[in-house]
Design an enzyme around this catalytic site. Structure first.
Site, PDB file in Angstrom:
ATOM      1  CB  CYS A  20       5.174 -30.741  79.751  1.00 34.47           C
ATOM      2  SG  CYS A  20       6.195 -31.927  79.841  1.00 34.47           S
ATOM      3  N   GLY A  48       8.894 -25.815  77.756  1.00 30.81           N
ATOM      4  CA  GLY A  48      10.111 -26.776  77.557  1.00 30.81           C
ATOM      5  C   GLY A  48      10.640 -26.808  76.123  1.00 30.81           C
ATOM      6  CG  ASN A  93       2.311 -29.537  82.504  1.00 27.13           C
ATOM      7  OD1 ASN A  93       1.593 -28.530  82.594  1.00 27.13           O
ATOM      8  ND2 ASN A  93       3.468 -29.765  83.074  1.00 27.13           N
ATOM      9  N   GLY A  94       2.955 -32.515  83.968  1.00 25.12           N
ATOM     10  CA  GLY A  94       3.060 -32.920  85.512  1.00 25.12           C
ATOM     11  C   GLY A  94       3.814 -33.988  85.770  1.00 25.12           C
ATOM     12  CE1 TYR A 109      11.978 -18.194  85.562  1.00 29.47           C
ATOM     13  CE2 TYR A 109      11.532 -20.674  85.969  1.00 29.47           C
ATOM     14  CZ  TYR A 109      12.200 -19.723  85.394  1.00 29.47           C
ATOM     15  OH  TYR A 109      13.094 -19.962  84.506  1.00 29.47           O
TER      16      TYR A 109
END
Ligand code: SF4
Length: 496
Positions: free
Chosen positions: A28, A54, A129-130, A269
């Protein structure tokens, strides 16, 4: 944000149906603004810059001083926030937004964030997010108390915890809720009066603070500040809650300090290379890793070729350090959408070729070093190597800018289960044989830390979360350590 690892069917992907060919996906991106007349338009731009985090859904909730307005939809930001009637409805001075990645089965509108709820203190919208590592446990407890869940997201569990808290002020209720959850997360929230941002106490997931004139901005990455011309102020600190209202910014640190364990894979990444995270340029770190890789595992070659896009900075670093010329021997198609092709077996087979193609002109009779950021299941690598050989390369070597991915992530990055990870099954030599390479080398874990200017990984207190390479999980995996089937059944029983 995602709901549960046991729900996962197949892997993520850039195209529906070729998910099993891809590498881990970020879950996210978050963005929020307080105090700008067209906050939602700027939030849509911010989300656009965070689209790499996302691509399955996007949402914005805005507050105009009297009412909350929301638009949430499946698909890309640009496709969903371009209609004048949508943006007019969202025209407010406070807004938060979210881009979401999820597995195919969970891509339903009810899971799209920000989630909104009415409380006795007023409205609250939350974007997350997470991953919570005790989400099942919390949901089970809440269901036993009579809470009814509308979605399968972790975020809703947090909202219920805020709702049942006996504290009065919203920030105290949030602190109470956070004290009961475990996991790696960042959040942005709005109430009628406040924009709130926070990070878990280990700081695994990112969140930064910016300013645009008098307005305050929260964002997962600095690249989204750049797109709206905002200035970077600082990272939100691990365990910090920042509360922004008409009196300015207040910082609260209600929890005891944990060691900082920022996700090292953000640098390798996930993050955009033009972002700065925790004071370090992602691009510079990637180049440094490439240079370390060249020092550690040089091989005589004619060309250094990145696997685009994320392999590019590391390949530049490798080429500069080794003196071997850099060439774009693989070309990436940037216009591959997500849903235009049904996931048939034939398309699965074509998947890599839809995204990458060998640039045959430069590869014939060359000894090639391919530089990529990771090997997950090995399927992408296998196809790419085959492509480069078919283009006439004489030798194909591969250098990877992360250590072998031997463990799954439980902190918000969608990786396959451990038994699907190539490096969990094979040593490096066997992996090279499996992928049909002349040689294969990964950056060592200490080499990776050297790329950050550290001497080595501090074994007793690592400077980052590197659990997918080391198996050293800094935050307890409470749900995972229980039997998932039992866990699922007990939750289902409660819901019947
Ligand atoms: Fe990042 Fe890996 Fe830690 Fe997950 S396990 S947070 S991907 S470093």
């Amino acid at each position: 944000m995602k709901s549960s690892r046991t729900d996962r069917k197949g892997g993520p992907g850039g195209i529906a149906g070729i998910g099993d060919l891809r590498r881990p996906e970020e879950e996210c991106g978050l963005f929020g603004i307080y105090g700008l007349s067209d906050a939602a338009t700027h939030t849509a731009l911010g989300l656009h810059a965070l689209q790499h985090r996302g691509q399955e859904a996007a949402g914005i909730v805005a507050y105009d001083g009297e009412q909350f307005h929301s638009h949430r939809a499946l698909g890309l930001v640009g496709d969903n926030f371009n209609a004048p009637e949508v943006m007019e409805r969202l025209a407010c001075h406070v807004a938060i937004g979210h881009v979401r990645y999820s597995t195919t089965g969970e891509t339903v509108l009810r899971n799209v964030q920000p989630l909104f709820a009415d409380f006795k203190f007023g409205g609250l919208a939350v974007a997350h997010n997470g991953n919570l590592t005790n989400a099942y446990e919390i949901r089970q407890r809440l269901v036993q108390r009579g809470c009814i869940f509308q979605s399968t997201s972790d975020t809703e569990a947090i909202i219920h915890l805020i709702a049942i808290s006996e504290y009065g002020r919203v920030v105290d209720r949030m602190t109470d809720a956070l004290s009961q959850i475990q996991g790696a997360y960042s959040m942005v929230c709005i109430t009628q009066k406040k924009l709130i941002g926070l990070r878990d106490s280990y700081g695994v997931r990112p969140l930064v603070l910016g300013r645009l004139g008098e307005a305050w901005i929260l964002s997962s990455e600095t690249c989204a500040l750049d797109i709206i011309g905002a200035e970077f102020v600082r990272d939100v600190e691990p365990g910090e809650i920042v509360v922004i209202d008409d009196k300015g910014l207040h910082s609260i640190k209600p929890f005891s300090k944990s060691p900082n364990r920022f996700c090292i894979f953000e640098y390798i990444y996930f993050a955009r290379p033009d972002s700065v995270m925790e004071g370090r340029s992602v691009y510079d770190v990637r180049k440094n890793i490439g240079a370390e890789l060249a020092r550690e595992s040089h091989v005589d070659a004619d060309l250094v070729v990145p696997v685009p896009d994320s392999g590019v900075p590391a390949a530049i670093g490798y080429a500069q350090q080794s003196g071997v010329p850099f060439e774009f021997g693989l070309i990436r198609n940037h216009y591959v959408g997500r849903t235009f092709i049904e996931p048939t077996d034939q398309i699965r087979h074509l998947g890599v070729r839809l995204k990458h193609n060998a640039n045959a002109a430069g590869l014939k009779d060359k000894r090639v070093v391919l530089v990529d950021d990771s090997i997950v299941r090995g399927i992408t690598s296998l196809k790419i190597v085959e492509m480069v050989r078919n283009a006439g390369a004489k030798e194909v070597h591969m250098r990877i800018s992360s250590p072998p991915t031997t463990h799954s992530c439980f902190y918000g990055i969608d990786t396959p289960s451990q038994d699907e990870l190539l490096a969990a099954k094979f040593d490096v030599e066997a992996m090279a044989k499996h992928i049909a390479l002349d040689s294969l080398a990964f950056i060592s874990i200490d080499g990776l830390y050297r790329a950050f200017g550290e001497k080595a990984r501090a074994a007793d207190a690592p400077q980052f979360c590197d659990a997918c390479f080391s198996g050293d999980y800094p935050i307890p995996l409470i749900d995972h350590d229980k039997d998932p089937v039992q866990h699922q059944l007990s939750l289902l029983d409660e819901r019947e």
